[in-house]
Design a protein around this motif. Structure first.
Motif, PDB file in Angstrom:
ATOM      1  N   VAL A  25     -16.095  -2.609  -7.398  1.00 15.19           N
ATOM      2  CA  VAL A  25     -15.991  -1.597  -8.457  1.00 15.19           C
ATOM      3  C   VAL A  25     -17.291  -0.807  -8.710  1.00 15.19           C
ATOM      4  CG1 VAL A  25     -15.537  -1.281 -10.939  1.00 15.19           C
ATOM      5  CG2 VAL A  25     -13.980  -2.659  -9.539  1.00 15.19           C
ATOM      6  N   PHE A  37     -15.788   2.790   0.834  1.00 12.99           N
ATOM      7  CA  PHE A  37     -14.919   2.653   2.017  1.00 12.99           C
ATOM      8  C   PHE A  37     -15.397   3.725   3.027  1.00 12.99           C
ATOM      9  CE2 PHE A  37     -10.015   2.930   2.991  1.00 12.99           C
ATOM     10  CZ  PHE A  37     -10.255   2.658   4.320  1.00 12.99           C
ATOM     11  N   TYR A  44     -13.411  10.718  -0.993  1.00 13.17           N
ATOM     12  CA  TYR A  44     -13.685  10.228  -2.351  1.00 13.17           C
ATOM     13  C   TYR A  44     -14.681  11.134  -3.071  1.00 13.17           C
ATOM     14  CZ  TYR A  44     -11.286   5.857  -1.059  1.00 13.17           C
ATOM     15  OH  TYR A  44     -10.360   4.932  -0.666  1.00 13.17           O
ATOM     16  N   GLY A  58      -8.045   0.387 -13.053  1.00 12.95           N
ATOM     17  CA  GLY A  58      -7.628  -0.815 -12.317  1.00 12.95           C
ATOM     18  C   GLY A  58      -8.492  -2.013 -12.662  1.00 12.95           C
ATOM     19  N   LEU A  62      -7.397  -5.571 -14.063  1.00 20.17           N
ATOM     20  CA  LEU A  62      -7.635  -6.766 -13.241  1.00 20.17           C
ATOM     21  C   LEU A  62      -8.410  -7.823 -14.036  1.00 20.17           C
ATOM     22  CD1 LEU A  62      -7.145  -7.764 -10.337  1.00 20.17           C
ATOM     23  CD2 LEU A  62      -9.378  -6.853  -9.715  1.00 20.17           C
ATOM     24  N   ALA A 104      -2.777   7.991  -3.548  1.00 17.73           N
ATOM     25  CA  ALA A 104      -1.854   7.619  -2.467  1.00 17.73           C
ATOM     26  C   ALA A 104      -1.732   8.758  -1.456  1.00 17.73           C
ATOM     27  CB  ALA A 104      -0.489   7.252  -3.042  1.00 17.73           C
ATOM     28  N   LEU A 106      -3.988  10.738  -0.637  1.00 16.50           N
ATOM     29  CA  LEU A 106      -5.268  10.903   0.077  1.00 16.50           C
ATOM     30  C   LEU A 106      -5.625   9.667   0.897  1.00 16.50           C
ATOM     31  CD1 LEU A 106      -7.318  12.272  -2.991  1.00 16.50           C
ATOM     32  CD2 LEU A 106      -6.237  13.632  -1.196  1.00 16.50           C
ATOM     33  N   ALA A 107      -4.759   8.638   0.831  1.00 13.77           N
ATOM     34  CA  ALA A 107      -5.112   7.345   1.433  1.00 13.77           C
ATOM     35  C   ALA A 107      -5.305   7.448   2.942  1.00 13.77           C
ATOM     36  CB  ALA A 107      -4.051   6.303   1.111  1.00 13.77           C
ATOM     37  N   SER A 121       2.062   2.067  -6.658  1.00 11.06           N
ATOM     38  CA  SER A 121       1.757   2.763  -7.922  1.00 11.06           C
ATOM     39  C   SER A 121       3.008   2.884  -8.790  1.00 11.06           C
ATOM     40  CB  SER A 121       1.253   4.182  -7.655  1.00 11.06           C
ATOM     41  OG  SER A 121      -0.027   4.149  -7.154  1.00 11.06           O
ATOM     42  N   TRP A 124       3.911  -0.457 -10.175  1.00 11.54           N
ATOM     43  CA  TRP A 124       2.888  -0.859 -11.159  1.00 11.54           C
ATOM     44  C   TRP A 124       3.165  -0.209 -12.508  1.00 11.54           C
ATOM     45  CZ3 TRP A 124      -2.963   0.666 -11.125  1.00 11.54           C
ATOM     46  CH2 TRP A 124      -3.751  -0.392 -11.591  1.00 11.54           C
ATOM     47  N   LEU A 153       1.246  -7.225  -9.234  1.00  9.81           N
ATOM     48  CA  LEU A 153       0.944  -5.938  -8.594  1.00  9.81           C
ATOM     49  C   LEU A 153      -0.525  -5.555  -8.807  1.00  9.81           C
ATOM     50  CD1 LEU A 153       4.251  -4.116  -9.557  1.00  9.81           C
ATOM     51  CD2 LEU A 153       3.595  -4.930  -7.290  1.00  9.81           C
ATOM     52  N   THR A 154      -1.050  -5.805 -10.019  1.00 10.85           N
ATOM     53  CA  THR A 154      -2.487  -5.550 -10.262  1.00 10.85           C
ATOM     54  C   THR A 154      -3.308  -6.357  -9.255  1.00 10.85           C
ATOM     55  OG1 THR A 154      -2.021  -5.323 -12.628  1.00 10.85           O
ATOM     56  CG2 THR A 154      -4.325  -5.648 -12.012  1.00 10.85           C
ATOM     57  N   ALA A 156      -2.782  -6.936  -6.347  1.00  9.48           N
ATOM     58  CA  ALA A 156      -2.831  -6.326  -5.015  1.00  9.48           C
ATOM     59  C   ALA A 156      -4.254  -5.904  -4.676  1.00  9.48           C
ATOM     60  CB  ALA A 156      -1.897  -5.120  -4.950  1.00  9.48           C
ATOM     61  N   ALA A 157      -5.064  -5.569  -5.718  1.00  9.98           N
ATOM     62  CA  ALA A 157      -6.466  -5.197  -5.461  1.00  9.98           C
ATOM     63  C   ALA A 157      -7.209  -6.359  -4.804  1.00  9.98           C
ATOM     64  CB  ALA A 157      -7.148  -4.803  -6.771  1.00  9.98           C
TER      65      ALA A 157
HETATM   66  C1  HEM Z   1      -1.969  -2.131  -8.190  1.00  7.90           C
HETATM   67  C2  HEM Z   1      -1.987  -0.856  -8.151  1.00  7.90           C
HETATM   68  C3  HEM Z   1      -2.965  -0.069  -7.306  1.00  7.90           C
HETATM   69  C4  HEM Z   1      -2.673   0.996  -6.487  1.00  7.90           C
HETATM   70  C5  HEM Z   1      -1.338   1.633  -6.316  1.00  7.90           C
HETATM   71  C6  HEM Z   1      -3.866   1.377  -5.806  1.00  7.90           C
HETATM   72  C7  HEM Z   1      -3.978   2.435  -4.916  1.00  7.90           C
HETATM   73  C8  HEM Z   1      -5.125   2.801  -4.272  1.00  7.90           C
HETATM   74  C9  HEM Z   1      -5.245   3.827  -3.278  1.00  7.90           C
HETATM   75  C10 HEM Z   1      -4.100   4.685  -2.772  1.00  7.90           C
HETATM   76  C11 HEM Z   1      -6.519   3.867  -2.867  1.00  7.90           C
HETATM   77  C12 HEM Z   1      -7.102   4.768  -1.774  1.00  7.90           C
HETATM   78  C13 HEM Z   1      -7.110   3.972  -0.477  1.00  7.90           C
HETATM   79  C14 HEM Z   1      -7.579   4.784   0.697  1.00  7.90           C
HETATM   80  O1  HEM Z   1      -8.426   5.680   0.538  1.00  7.90           O
HETATM   81  O2  HEM Z   1      -7.095   4.520   1.818  1.00  7.90           O
HETATM   82  C15 HEM Z   1      -7.242   2.877  -3.606  1.00  7.90           C
HETATM   83  C16 HEM Z   1      -8.569   2.616  -3.471  1.00  7.90           C
HETATM   84  C17 HEM Z   1      -9.268   1.739  -4.251  1.00  7.90           C
HETATM   85  N1  HEM Z   1      -8.781   0.967  -5.275  1.00  7.90           N
HETATM   86 FE1  HEM Z   1      -6.859   0.804  -5.788  1.00  7.90          FE
HETATM   87  N2  HEM Z   1      -4.892   0.566  -6.224  1.00  7.90           N
HETATM   88  C18 HEM Z   1      -4.377  -0.327  -7.160  1.00  7.90           C
HETATM   89  C19 HEM Z   1      -5.076  -1.278  -7.883  1.00  7.90           C
HETATM   90  C20 HEM Z   1      -6.440  -1.360  -7.933  1.00  7.90           C
HETATM   91  C21 HEM Z   1      -7.167  -2.219  -8.826  1.00  7.90           C
HETATM   92  C22 HEM Z   1      -6.552  -3.174  -9.851  1.00  7.90           C
HETATM   93  C23 HEM Z   1      -8.481  -2.037  -8.553  1.00  7.90           C
HETATM   94  C24 HEM Z   1      -9.610  -2.748  -9.244  1.00  7.90           C
HETATM   95  C25 HEM Z   1     -10.462  -3.455  -8.600  1.00  7.90           C
HETATM   96  C26 HEM Z   1      -8.571  -1.063  -7.469  1.00  7.90           C
HETATM   97  C27 HEM Z   1      -9.738  -0.642  -6.867  1.00  7.90           C
HETATM   98  C28 HEM Z   1      -9.802   0.246  -5.814  1.00  7.90           C
HETATM   99  C29 HEM Z   1     -11.026   0.564  -5.094  1.00  7.90           C
HETATM  100  C30 HEM Z   1     -12.412  -0.022  -5.356  1.00  7.90           C
HETATM  101  C31 HEM Z   1     -10.683   1.517  -4.119  1.00  7.90           C
HETATM  102  C32 HEM Z   1     -11.614   2.176  -3.072  1.00  7.90           C
HETATM  103  C33 HEM Z   1     -11.318   1.606  -1.695  1.00  7.90           C
HETATM  104  C34 HEM Z   1     -12.130   0.373  -1.346  1.00  7.90           C
HETATM  105  O3  HEM Z   1     -13.378   0.420  -1.369  1.00  7.90           O
HETATM  106  O4  HEM Z   1     -11.522  -0.664  -1.027  1.00  7.90           O
HETATM  107  N3  HEM Z   1      -7.308  -0.677  -7.135  1.00  7.90           N
HETATM  108  N4  HEM Z   1      -6.376   2.237  -4.454  1.00  7.90           N
END
Ligand code: HEM
Length: 213
Positions: A25, A37, A44, A58, A62, A104, A106-107, A121, A124, A153-154, A156-157
């Protein structure tokens, strides 16, 4: 009252939630591109509002989630904490989920990964909204079940990053693994808690029926 197995499970869940939050984070909240990433740094930096909003929302969810599963904090005298933490948790889901839908598109990883994150999403936001509606209607049992689904689902992070570790350790090509992981990070979590919820319902019914004559 929680069983020993339940307390260990809660401890592992809370430890993983805090560790992953600390590991992934801060770099997004400070826009530290050297620790983002790598394949997505440019995307980003060009979309700082959605990525920072998503990560901040998120992380709130979490980190707060595990506190909501502590039985002592749900007793009448501690209910104020449970209520306010629950509201903040749901605000985290609303913000994280809204920007999650945006991210999503931009993923990394093409259509399959984008669809996986988009589905996550939607699920969630939907499970959070259902859980909120149920408690507003005073239905505590079903509220609890939907919050368990929502936290799965949360989580999932966490599971996404565990699967990334497993795929890297097994030498699987990242571009092949990432789209699969965008689904594996949450569908098994949901199936596991669905099994657990149904088992708990069964155990409750057995205890009710076992009242001595
Ligand atoms: C559960 C529902 C969640 C969805 C739908 C979701 C979706 C996404 C998506 C689409 C991306 C972009 C990935 C890419 O660029 O390929 C991302 C990145 C990211 N998300 Fe989430 N996310 C979720 C939960 C969380 C939570 C709870 C956290 C808190 C830690 C979090 C932290 C991050 C971080 C830090 C990134 C940057 C990518 C990395 O460094 O791993 N996400 N998320």
């Amino acid at each position: 009252m929680r069983t020993v197995r339940g307390s260990i499970g809660w401890g592992v869940m809370a430890f993983l939630a805090v560790s992953i939050s600390l590991a992934v984070v801060p770099q997004y909240l400070t826009a530290d591109e050297t620790r983002m990433f790598p394949q997505q740094v440019e995307t980003y930096l060009a979309n700082l509002t959605p990525i920072v909003g998503h990560v901040a929302g998120g992380a709130v969810a979490l980190l707060l989630g595990p506190t909501q599963f502590i039985p002592a904090l749900r007793r009448r005298r501690s209910l104020t904490f449970h209520r306010w933490a629950g509201r903040l948790y749901l605000v985290g889901i609303a913000i994280g989920g809204f920007f999650g839908l945006w991210m999503a598109f931009l993923a990394y990883g093409g259509f399959v990964a984008q669809a996986g994150f988009f589905g996550l999403s939607v699920a969630w936001l939907a499970t959070g909204a259902i859980a909120y509606r149920l408690i507003r209607n005073g239905d505590q049992d079903h509220h609890r079940e939907w919050m368990i689904r929502n936290y799965a689902l949360t989580f999932a992070a966490v599971t996404l990053r565990l699967w990334l570790g497993v795929s890297q350790a097994s030498g699987i090509d990242f571009d092949l693994a990432y789209p699969a992981i965008s689904w594996m990070a949450w569908v098994p979590n949901l199936l596991a808690v669905e099994w657990w919820i149904r088992r708990q319902r069964g155990l409750k019914a057995t205890r009710r029926d076992a009242v001595p004559a």
